[in-house]
Design a protein around this motif. Sequence first.
Motif, short mmCIF file in Angstrom:
data_model
loop_
_atom_site.label_atom_id
_atom_site.label_comp_id
_atom_site.label_asym_id
_atom_site.label_seq_id
_atom_site.Cartn_x
_atom_site.Cartn_y
_atom_site.Cartn_z
N VAL A 36 0.87 -1.18 0.00
CA VAL A 36 0.00 0.00 0.00
C VAL A 36 0.91 1.23 0.00
N ARG A 37 0.64 2.14 -0.92
CA ARG A 37 1.47 3.35 -1.04
C ARG A 37 0.68 4.64 -0.84
N ARG A 38 -0.63 4.53 -0.75
CA ARG A 38 -1.48 5.72 -0.53
C ARG A 38 -2.33 5.47 0.70
N TYR A 39 -2.36 6.45 1.58
CA TYR A 39 -2.97 6.28 2.90
C TYR A 39 -3.97 7.39 3.20
N THR A 40 -4.92 7.06 4.07
CA THR A 40 -5.74 8.10 4.65
C THR A 40 -4.88 8.74 5.75
N MET A 41 -5.29 9.86 6.25
CA MET A 41 -4.51 10.49 7.32
C MET A 41 -5.01 10.08 8.71
N GLU A 42 -5.87 9.06 8.77
CA GLU A 42 -6.33 8.56 10.06
C GLU A 42 -5.11 8.08 10.86
N PRO A 43 -4.93 8.60 12.07
CA PRO A 43 -3.75 8.21 12.84
C PRO A 43 -3.83 6.76 13.31
N ARG B 184 6.89 14.09 7.34
CA ARG B 184 7.17 14.87 6.12
C ARG B 184 8.68 15.05 5.93
N ARG B 185 9.40 15.28 7.02
CA ARG B 185 10.86 15.42 6.91
C ARG B 185 11.50 14.11 6.44
N LEU B 186 11.05 12.99 7.02
CA LEU B 186 11.58 11.70 6.57
C LEU B 186 11.33 11.51 5.08
N ARG B 187 10.11 11.82 4.68
CA ARG B 187 9.73 11.64 3.27
C ARG B 187 10.59 12.50 2.35
N ALA B 188 11.02 13.64 2.81
CA ALA B 188 11.87 14.52 2.00
C ALA B 188 13.20 13.85 1.66
N PHE B 189 13.63 12.90 2.50
CA PHE B 189 14.90 12.20 2.25
C PHE B 189 14.67 10.77 1.74
N ALA B 190 13.44 10.46 1.35
CA ALA B 190 13.10 9.11 0.92
C ALA B 190 12.32 9.15 -0.40
N PRO B 191 13.04 9.23 -1.53
CA PRO B 191 12.33 9.28 -2.81
C PRO B 191 11.49 8.03 -3.07
N GLY B 192 11.79 6.93 -2.38
CA GLY B 192 11.01 5.70 -2.56
C GLY B 192 9.69 5.71 -1.82
N MET B 193 9.46 6.70 -0.96
CA MET B 193 8.21 6.76 -0.21
C MET B 193 7.20 7.56 -1.00
N ILE B 194 6.16 6.86 -1.44
CA ILE B 194 5.10 7.49 -2.22
C ILE B 194 3.93 7.73 -1.27
N ALA C 200 -3.37 -7.61 9.02
CA ALA C 200 -4.38 -8.27 9.85
C ALA C 200 -5.24 -7.25 10.58
N GLU C 201 -4.69 -6.08 10.86
CA GLU C 201 -5.41 -5.03 11.59
C GLU C 201 -6.08 -4.02 10.66
N GLY C 202 -6.08 -4.30 9.35
CA GLY C 202 -6.76 -3.41 8.41
C GLY C 202 -5.90 -2.25 7.93
N LEU C 203 -4.60 -2.29 8.21
CA LEU C 203 -3.68 -1.27 7.72
C LEU C 203 -2.94 -1.81 6.50
N GLY C 204 -2.26 -0.92 5.83
CA GLY C 204 -1.41 -1.32 4.73
C GLY C 204 -0.05 -0.69 4.92
N GLY C 205 0.92 -1.22 4.20
CA GLY C 205 2.26 -0.67 4.36
C GLY C 205 3.14 -0.95 3.17
N CYS C 206 4.30 -0.31 3.21
CA CYS C 206 5.27 -0.46 2.14
C CYS C 206 6.68 -0.25 2.71
N LEU D 185 12.62 2.05 5.81
CA LEU D 185 11.55 2.89 6.34
C LEU D 185 10.26 2.17 5.96
N VAL D 186 9.40 1.93 6.93
CA VAL D 186 8.17 1.21 6.66
C VAL D 186 7.00 2.17 6.84
N ALA D 187 6.42 2.58 5.71
CA ALA D 187 5.26 3.47 5.72
C ALA D 187 4.04 2.63 6.05
N LEU D 188 3.20 3.10 6.98
CA LEU D 188 2.01 2.36 7.41
C LEU D 188 0.83 3.29 7.58
#
Length: 184
Positions: A27-34, A71-81, A125-131, A156-159
């Motif tokens: 999963v590479r696109r997320y809602t902003m639900e914390p 957002r700062r992490l993402r600025a240094f991670a071109p692989g994070m979509i 299993a908890e209904g989240l996605g990640g990459c 870096l594991v985006a969830l």
Amino acid sequence: MDHAQGGLVESTGSEGLLRLLRERSVVRRYTMEPVDDALLDRLLDVMVTAPTAANKQAWGFMAVRDPRSVRRLRAFAPGMIGLPPLVVVACFDRARATRDDSVPWDAGMLCVAMAVENLLLAAHAEGLGGCPVGSFRRVAVQQLLGLPPHLEPLLLVALGRPARALEPTRRRPREEVIRYETWS
């Protein structure tokens, strides 16, 4: 399906587990639900039960949820979509691995990867996605997060909650990648 815990695991035992393993996808696109504290704790507890070479547990992990830090992490991670609500930084701990020669760097890297796989499966299993993201500036991430020199960020594991329905990942045919007894 059993949605009592907010997840996708069926209550049918091993078949439910096998389905979970087959249906997990990137999963590479997320809602902003914390991701709340209780859910994050469950995910992290499962993550550190992964197999580890010589039981060295030569890893360290950091959960980053502050939107500004993400957002700062993402600025240094071109692989994070996309912009996830949670990033878990998975690190190789050289201090634990180098006490003797029993855990070389590549074995430590595999241990971190297995822990990340546990995390991704638990998230699914908890209904989240990640990459998992390996394309990032390691030194910048290490400095940004204040990681000590012995912790080397590997992934870096985006969830987060998927922004759209999951789609199955195309896989190579079994016949192309699996053989029995000999390859020919």
